[in-house]
Design an enzyme around this catalytic site. Structure first.
Site, PDB file in Angstrom:
ATOM      1  N   GLY A   1     -31.686 -29.396  13.486  1.00  0.00           N
ATOM      2  CA  GLY A   1     -30.384 -30.046  13.531  1.00  0.00           C
ATOM      3  C   GLY A   1     -29.377 -29.085  14.127  1.00  0.00           C
ATOM      4  O   GLY A   1     -29.156 -28.009  13.586  1.00  0.00           O
ATOM      5  N   HIS A   2     -28.866 -29.430  15.273  1.00  0.00           N
ATOM      6  CA  HIS A   2     -27.841 -28.599  15.907  1.00  0.00           C
ATOM      7  C   HIS A   2     -26.528 -29.352  15.865  1.00  0.00           C
ATOM      8  O   HIS A   2     -26.484 -30.512  16.257  1.00  0.00           O
ATOM      9  CB  HIS A   2     -28.133 -28.398  17.401  1.00  0.00           C
ATOM     10  CG  HIS A   2     -29.322 -27.550  17.679  1.00  0.00           C
ATOM     11  ND1 HIS A   2     -29.709 -26.515  16.892  1.00  0.00           N
ATOM     12  CD2 HIS A   2     -30.195 -27.585  18.705  1.00  0.00           C
ATOM     13  CE1 HIS A   2     -30.775 -25.942  17.415  1.00  0.00           C
ATOM     14  NE2 HIS A   2     -31.096 -26.579  18.514  1.00  0.00           N
TER      15      HIS A   2
ATOM     16  N   GLN B   1     -35.395 -24.245  13.905  1.00  0.00           N
ATOM     17  CA  GLN B   1     -35.621 -23.535  12.631  1.00  0.00           C
ATOM     18  C   GLN B   1     -35.319 -22.037  12.772  1.00  0.00           C
ATOM     19  O   GLN B   1     -34.376 -21.699  13.452  1.00  0.00           O
ATOM     20  CB  GLN B   1     -37.047 -23.770  12.106  1.00  0.00           C
ATOM     21  CG  GLN B   1     -37.324 -25.212  11.697  1.00  0.00           C
ATOM     22  CD  GLN B   1     -37.656 -26.111  12.863  1.00  0.00           C
ATOM     23  OE1 GLN B   1     -38.473 -25.772  13.697  1.00  0.00           O
ATOM     24  NE2 GLN B   1     -37.024 -27.246  12.922  1.00  0.00           N
TER      25      GLN B   1
HETATM   26  P1  IMP Z   1     -40.710 -29.329   7.838  1.00  0.00           P
HETATM   27  O1  IMP Z   1     -40.315 -28.554   9.052  1.00  0.00           O
HETATM   28  O2  IMP Z   1     -40.063 -30.667   7.751  1.00  0.00           O
HETATM   29  O3  IMP Z   1     -42.197 -29.399   7.659  1.00  0.00           O
HETATM   30  O4  IMP Z   1     -40.171 -28.519   6.558  1.00  0.00           O
HETATM   31  C1  IMP Z   1     -40.703 -27.252   6.195  1.00  0.00           C
HETATM   32  C2  IMP Z   1     -39.617 -26.303   5.719  1.00  0.00           C
HETATM   33  O5  IMP Z   1     -38.791 -25.940   6.818  1.00  0.00           O
HETATM   34  C3  IMP Z   1     -38.675 -26.898   4.666  1.00  0.00           C
HETATM   35  O6  IMP Z   1     -38.276 -25.867   3.787  1.00  0.00           O
HETATM   36  C4  IMP Z   1     -37.488 -27.360   5.494  1.00  0.00           C
HETATM   37  O7  IMP Z   1     -36.301 -27.427   4.719  1.00  0.00           O
HETATM   38  C5  IMP Z   1     -37.424 -26.244   6.518  1.00  0.00           C
HETATM   39  N1  IMP Z   1     -36.769 -26.658   7.777  1.00  0.00           N
HETATM   40  C6  IMP Z   1     -37.264 -27.460   8.729  1.00  0.00           C
HETATM   41  N2  IMP Z   1     -36.384 -27.586   9.742  1.00  0.00           N
HETATM   42  C7  IMP Z   1     -35.332 -26.832   9.426  1.00  0.00           C
HETATM   43  C8  IMP Z   1     -34.114 -26.517  10.116  1.00  0.00           C
HETATM   44  O8  IMP Z   1     -33.831 -26.942  11.229  1.00  0.00           O
HETATM   45  N3  IMP Z   1     -33.273 -25.679   9.458  1.00  0.00           N
HETATM   46  C9  IMP Z   1     -33.568 -25.138   8.254  1.00  0.00           C
HETATM   47  N4  IMP Z   1     -34.686 -25.402   7.604  1.00  0.00           N
HETATM   48  C10 IMP Z   1     -35.568 -26.238   8.176  1.00  0.00           C
END
Ligand code: IMP
Length: 427
Positions: free
Chosen positions: A40-41, A223
């Site tokens: 999310g940007h 991420q």
């Molecule tokens: P997933 O990427 O949906 O599989 O989530 C795995 C972990 O990565 C979780 O703890 C999410 O909250 C975290 N996560 C995924 N995308 C983001 C991001 O863009 N920012 C921060 N945390 C993220």
């Protein structure tokens, strides 16, 4: 051949969108190389605020070609609605390129993400529920669906059948859910085929040719370093490689082509989802960072966990990514604290540890050792150069730089595009 990687140096949400967008005007291509619509940007242009999940933030710069690389996982329905949302606001999205090798997040991948998290109960990862992990699992298991499969109905049907074979057994027998019909999935995916066709390209060839022609290519990580499947706080990670090496595999560009790797570093620390976080605050300071920093997920709307800056993590990010520079973001959020603690090392079972422990059990026990730096109360959002900052803010930045192992080349002092202090140019 200026190829820059821009990535999160902590657990994501460091403000990468602002940094990428800042460079957008001088960059020819902005490439996403991993992740999907779990990212999310938030990008602020003038008085307009854009929340992007899947699209590279370069989509907002008219001169820039945005690219979704082979390492990304694409949910077509999300992609198409993000595109039409931007079109309605007058943003031209026609230049977008999508790799035919990128994997598709199918509806059953989203279902599997949700049911497995529910099944894990208190051991859940806290995923975004967008089907990211199960789609990468299918890719590694060689039962994934790629963008190019949308253009061969017979192949698509065979692949969906193969993917659902085991999943339907699992869904019905283990999770007590209804089986998913192959025909229904194929029909839904085929509906996207024509709409996506204008964007599908051999992005590896395009990007390598662009680099040959000395174009500026920016690889934008989703991420962050500590969420990397290999180098993060496994298993509390995402299922891809946001670290710098991921740019090479996720876009098909050799490591010798990368000229600069910029780590985005928030002036404090946040994380969403479960997993260890040594400097996490459970008190009024944590609440204040969350409130002042607007620390709520762009994608999930979840409150972010907040804590003080952790230099151990920043040093680790410098190492695993080979960082050449940092972009320090959200310094303005710290305005008003009399003193600001910074974690310089951990105490683990009575020992002082300077570097991130490779053992997960040790990291879970790590207690932060803080050094306290004097704060500042002056408004810094109008600062245009480093010398405009109050002395204590300058000292805070210098201390972070020294502890983190790479120069801080830019500082974010507010959410707007122009609320940035540039110290060294990134180009
Ligand atoms: P997933 O990427 O949906 O599989 O989530 C795995 C972990 O990565 C979780 O703890 C999410 O909250 C975290 N996560 C995924 N995308 C983001 C991001 O863009 N920012 C921060 N945390 C993220």
């Amino acid at each position: 051949m200026p190829a820059l990687v821009l990535l999160g140096a902590q657990w994501g949400d460091e403000g990468k969108g602002k940094a990428t967008d800042l460079l957008g005007g001088s960059v020819d291509y902005v490439v996403r190389y991993q992740g999907g619509n779990n990212a999310g940007h938030t990008v602020v242009v003038g008085d307009q605020k854009y929340a992007l999940h899947l699209l590279p933030s370069g989509i907002l710069s008219p001169s820039c070609i945005p690219v979704i690389g082979n390492g990304v996982v694409v949910d077509p329905s999300v992609l198409l609605s993000e595109l039409s949302g931007l079109n309605e606001r007058g943003v031209d999205t026609s230049k977008l390129l999508i790799s035919g090798n990128a994997h598709i997040i199918t509806p059953y991948n989203v279902t599997v993400d949700k049911v497995t998290e529910r099944f894990l109960g208190k051991r859940k990862i806290g995923t975004t529920g967008r089907g990211i992990g199960p789609t990468y699992a299918d890719k590694i298991n060689r039962v994934g669906i790629r963008v190019q499969d949308l253009y061969d109905e017979s192949i698509l049907t065979q692949k969906v059948e193969a993917a659902l074979d085991v999943k339907n057994q699992m869904l019905t027998k283990l999770y007590n859910r209804r089986a998913i019909a192959v025909d229904q999935v194929v029909a839904e995916l085929l509906e996207y085929a024509d709409k996506l066709r204008p964007y599908v390209a051999d992005t590896v060839l395009v990007l390598n040719q662009a680099l040959e022609e000395d174009k500026v290519v920016l690889f934008e990580g989703g991420q962050g370093t500590l969420l990397d499947i290999d180098h993060g706080t496994y298993p509390f990670v995402t299922s891809s490689n946001p670290t710098a090496g991921g740019a090479c595999t996720g876009a098909g560009v050799g490591p010798t082509k990368i000229s600069r790797v910029i780590g985005i570093l928030k002036a404090y620390t946040t994380r969403v989802g479960a997993g260890p976080f040594p400097t996490e605050l459970f008190d009024a300071d944590g609440d204040a960072l969350r409130r002042i920093g607007g620390e709520r997920g762009v994608t999930t709307g979840r409150d972010r966990r907040c804590g003080w800056f952790d230099a151990v993590i920043a040093r680790y990010a410098t190492r695993v990514n080979g960082l050449t520079d940092f972009f320090l973001t959200k310094l303005d959020v710290l305005t008003g604290w009399e003193e600001i603690p910074v974690c310089v090392a951990y105490e683990i079972d009575g020992r002082r540890v300077e570097e991130l422990p490779y053992s997960q059990s040790d990291f879970h026990h790590a207690k932060p050792i803080y050094e306290t730096l004097p704060g500042w109360s002056e408004d810094i959002t109008k600062a245009k150069s480093f010398s405009d900052l109050p002395k204590n803010a300058q000292d805070y930045v210098k201390a972070l730089e020294e502890m983190s192992g790479a120069p801080i080349s830019a500082i974010g002092v507010g959410p707007g595009r122009d609320e940035t202090i540039e110290i060294n140019s990134f180009l």
